[in-house]
Design a protein around this motif. Sequence first.
Motif, PDB file in Angstrom:
ATOM      1  N   GLN A  38      47.728  24.334  38.233  1.00 47.68           N
ATOM      2  CA  GLN A  38      48.140  25.221  37.145  1.00 47.68           C
ATOM      3  C   GLN A  38      49.180  26.210  37.678  1.00 47.68           C
ATOM      4  OE1 GLN A  38      45.122  27.868  35.392  1.00 47.68           O
ATOM      5  NE2 GLN A  38      45.995  27.442  33.373  1.00 47.68           N
ATOM      6  N   GLN A  42      50.953  28.498  32.529  1.00 48.27           N
ATOM      7  CA  GLN A  42      51.040  27.131  32.040  1.00 48.27           C
ATOM      8  C   GLN A  42      49.644  26.511  31.939  1.00 48.27           C
ATOM      9  OE1 GLN A  42      53.925  24.565  33.891  1.00 48.27           O
ATOM     10  NE2 GLN A  42      55.387  26.226  34.234  1.00 48.27           N
ATOM     11  N   GLY A  43      49.585  25.333  31.344  1.00 49.16           N
ATOM     12  CA  GLY A  43      48.330  24.593  31.267  1.00 49.16           C
ATOM     13  C   GLY A  43      48.061  23.850  32.560  1.00 49.16           C
ATOM     14  N   GLN A  45      47.873  20.534  34.956  1.00 49.04           N
ATOM     15  CA  GLN A  45      48.506  19.229  35.165  1.00 49.04           C
ATOM     16  C   GLN A  45      47.612  18.404  36.087  1.00 49.04           C
ATOM     17  OE1 GLN A  45      52.584  19.539  36.503  1.00 49.04           O
ATOM     18  NE2 GLN A  45      52.940  21.384  35.291  1.00 49.04           N
TER      19      GLN A  45
ATOM     20  N   THR B   9      51.419  29.707  20.827  1.00 51.85           N
ATOM     21  CA  THR B   9      51.320  29.908  22.267  1.00 51.85           C
ATOM     22  C   THR B   9      50.601  31.214  22.594  1.00 51.85           C
ATOM     23  OG1 THR B   9      53.506  30.908  22.241  1.00 51.85           O
ATOM     24  CG2 THR B   9      53.386  28.578  22.791  1.00 51.85           C
ATOM     25  N   ALA B 106      49.620  23.206  27.110  1.00 54.32           N
ATOM     26  CA  ALA B 106      49.967  24.462  27.786  1.00 54.32           C
ATOM     27  C   ALA B 106      49.032  25.606  27.419  1.00 54.32           C
ATOM     28  CB  ALA B 106      51.401  24.840  27.479  1.00 54.32           C
TER      29      ALA B 106
END
Lengths: 112, 113
Positions: A38, A42-43, A45, B9, B106
């Motif tokens: 991470q 951000q998310g 990966q 977001t 995200a």
Amino acid sequence: AQSVTQLDSQVPVFEEAPVELRCNYSSSVSVYLFWYVQYPNQGLQLLLKYLSGSTLVESINGFEAEFNKSQTSFHLRKPSVHISDTAEYFCAFGGSQGNLIFGKGTKLSVKP
Amino acid sequence: DAGVTQSPTHLIKTRGQQVTLRCSPKSGHDTVSWYQQALGQGPQFIFQYYEEEERQRGNFPDRFSGHQFPNYSSELNVNALLLGDSALYLCASSLPAAKNIQYFGAGTRLSVL
């Protein structure tokens, strides 16, 4: 109960040095293990996964992890880190019901 | 190939309000899972949807509910917001034959004031 323990909350290391991020799991059922990365804001990966077969799994950017059943571990390693590897790394266990159980994360900080 | 997309977001709400978060899965995926990531913690599993039904649920109160639509997209609803609900909410999608191999969006950053 199934659980994941990441022993180090922060790991500082100099650029081009090797690094190992430790992960231990607790489970009595079939094991599926994952490492996610991470980056800030951000998310997650998916970095690499172990489902079965070879105990050594590799990612495309030089990381590798080895499943060790006797030690119930799935440590993440890289022989030479880059500044761009600075991020938080999460070890996760695939639960029996299709959910993921995460560790608390390890912040890798690569210094020049 | 579009990955997992989440909206909005960022979101700011006050205590007691209700919020809806949205997620579109990766192309070809029909299973959606939701996670809550509090600051400094790893993600915690909320629930998983497949074939428009909640299939698995983590240790979250009934204030957390969800829905999956025929196109596999999903919503997470949280009622009666508490300060402690402030977190990053992550959606992940997977194939039914490989539910544990999950790809994440995200996230939506929710702040409850």
